[in-house]
Design an enzyme around this catalytic site. Structure first.
Site, PDB file in Angstrom:
ATOM      1  CB  CYS A  33      -0.928   0.020   1.207  1.00  0.00           C
ATOM      2  SG  CYS A  33      -2.127  -1.331   1.220  1.00  0.00           S
ATOM      3  CD  GLN A  85      -3.847  -6.910   3.045  1.00  0.00           C
ATOM      4  OE1 GLN A  85      -4.391  -8.004   2.848  1.00  0.00           O
ATOM      5  NE2 GLN A  85      -3.101  -6.317   2.131  1.00  0.00           N
ATOM      6  CB  SER A 120     -10.078   1.976   2.089  1.00  0.00           C
ATOM      7  OG  SER A 120      -9.302   0.785   2.086  1.00  0.00           O
ATOM      8  CG  HIS A 123      -6.210   1.975   0.022  1.00  0.00           C
ATOM      9  ND1 HIS A 123      -5.001   2.452  -0.440  1.00  0.00           N
ATOM     10  CD2 HIS A 123      -5.917   0.957   0.893  1.00  0.00           C
ATOM     11  CE1 HIS A 123      -4.026   1.748   0.126  1.00  0.00           C
ATOM     12  NE2 HIS A 123      -4.558   0.844   0.933  1.00  0.00           N
ATOM     13  CB  CYS A 135      -0.698   0.087   7.781  1.00  0.00           C
ATOM     14  SG  CYS A 135      -2.371   0.207   7.120  1.00  0.00           S
TER      15      CYS A 135
END
Length: 393
Positions: free
Chosen positions: A91, A151, A248, A349, A379
């Site tokens: 990310c 995640q 997101s 995102h 993160c």
């Protein structure tokens, strides 16, 4: 060492990362190409003067394979003498691109570098580059016999460890949409947004992912998105509070920043917006995965000789609402200065683009508010995080 300066930054509007999304009809190389052209047209810098283009992209497969940043440079019509490379720090890929660009300029190796990123999650779906393969190997299996979680489960673990409730996360998510809607309505995104025209001739000039009418009550009705029985076996007692509403969304988008040396500024008559003050990158437990924003923030503040309360604006990527809430709890930072224009829950995102998207919004926030210092951190899968402090000029 020399200073690295930020001349300008642009981003596309966010498009929903699924078929029919506002940007889904545009090949990701062309989406990034339009962003690169827009950036240099705004700055007045001739493409042949660029020493390198460093781009972030996470799913480097399918239409995002073959060093997509180089394809975008060529699609943008830049001279073929302009090189490009694509990096993957998950990310934080395009934030890492900014770090690399700033380091090259500060070292005196280059004078003008574009840091950028792109992700078309509608055309190159997340995990499509490894879903039918094992990306970890026997060494990881031996070290982490229970397996590394995705995640969403990591977000559940973070919410559990920091005692962050479902209502807190839903309230935070609703506020992200409200702040982004307010920023859009007041024209605060006007300078950072680069309108895009799709192949059908439709102009996209607003973020498609912002839902102005979002309420806590609406979000409270959503079911948990990451309930997973196998994760429940390994982590009994998880409340499963993470939903599509306090996470997101899948997003298409691109963004780009021009980084320059003092010599390039003097030679070409450029007007910098800010300077790169300090950078940092940190690792943390890959099972919790999302917590490295804490050591990364502490590290960059120490390097800068500043405290968190010197920051006039902070962007913590809203991959999940629990991440900025965890960060805020640890650093006791005022909520009104955190993600002032909303964050990824509202603005999207697009993985490889999010780092330079955050920087674009951080620059416009500091410009609007007259703040001096800004910090961004995000993160990253695998238990990493980048952190960056900029100083508005």
């Amino acid at each position: 060492m020399a200073e690295a300066y930020l001349i300008d930054a642009v981003r596309t509007p966010s498009g929903r990362g699924k078929a029919g999304g506002a940007l889904s009809g545009i090949h990701p190389a062309d989406l990034l190409a339009a962003t690169l052209r827009g950036l240099l047209e705004r700055t007045g810098v001739a493409p042949e003067l660029i020493d390198d283009v460093i781009g972030g992209c996470v799913t480097q497969a399918g239409e995002q394979a073959m060093n997509i940043t180089r394809q975008a440079v060529l699609a943008a019509g830049f001279p073929h003498t302009v090189p490009a490379t694509t990096v993957d720090r998950q990310c934080g890929s395009s934030q890492q691109a900014v770090h690399f660009a700033a380091h090259a300029v500060a070292a005196g190796a280059q004078d003008l570098v574009v840091a950028c990123g792109v992700e078309s999650m509608s055309r190159a779906p997340m995990w499509s580059n490894w879903l039918d393969r094992d990306p970890y190997g026997p060494g990881i299996a031996a070290r982490y016999p229970e397996g590394l979680v995705k995640q969403g489960i990591a977000a559940e673990l973070v919410a559990d460890r920091w005692s962050i409730s479902r209502s807190e996360m839903d309230e935070y998510a609703a506020r992200s949409h409200q702040r982004a809607a307010e920023a859009a309505d007041n024209g605060w995104f006007a300078h950072e947004l680069l309108p895009i025209t799709d192949p059908a001739g439709r102009r996209v000039d607003r973020d498609e992912t912002v839902r102005p009418g979002t309420t806590v009550e609406d979000l409270a009705g959503l079911r948990p998105a990451f309930r997973d029985e196998s994760a429940g076996e390994h982590f009994p007692g998880l409340a499963f509070q993470i939903t599509a509403g306090n996470s997101s969304p899948l997003t298409d988008g691109a963004s780009a920043v021009l980084v320059a040396s003092a010599e390039a500024i003097r030679r070409y008559g450029l007007s910098p917006l800010a300077r790169v003050h300090r950078t940092a990158v940190a690792g943390a437990d890959p099972t919790l995965m999302l917590t490295a924003v804490l050591p990364a923030t502490a590290q960059v503040l120490t390097r800068a000789g500043l405290t968190i309360h010197d920051m006039d604006a902070v962007e913590v990527n809203e991959a999940f609402a629990c991440v900025p809430l965890m960060w805020q709890r640890e650093f006791a930072f005022p909520a009104e200065r955190l993600n002032r224009h909303g964050g990824a829950i509202a603005l999207g995102h697009p993985l490889g683009s999010s780092g330079t998207r955050l920087l674009t919004t951080l620059l416009s926030t500091l410009t609007r508010t007259g703040g001096r210092y800004g910090l961004q951190t995000m993160c990253e899968a695998g238990g990493m995080a980048n952190a960056l402090i900029i100083e508005r000029l």
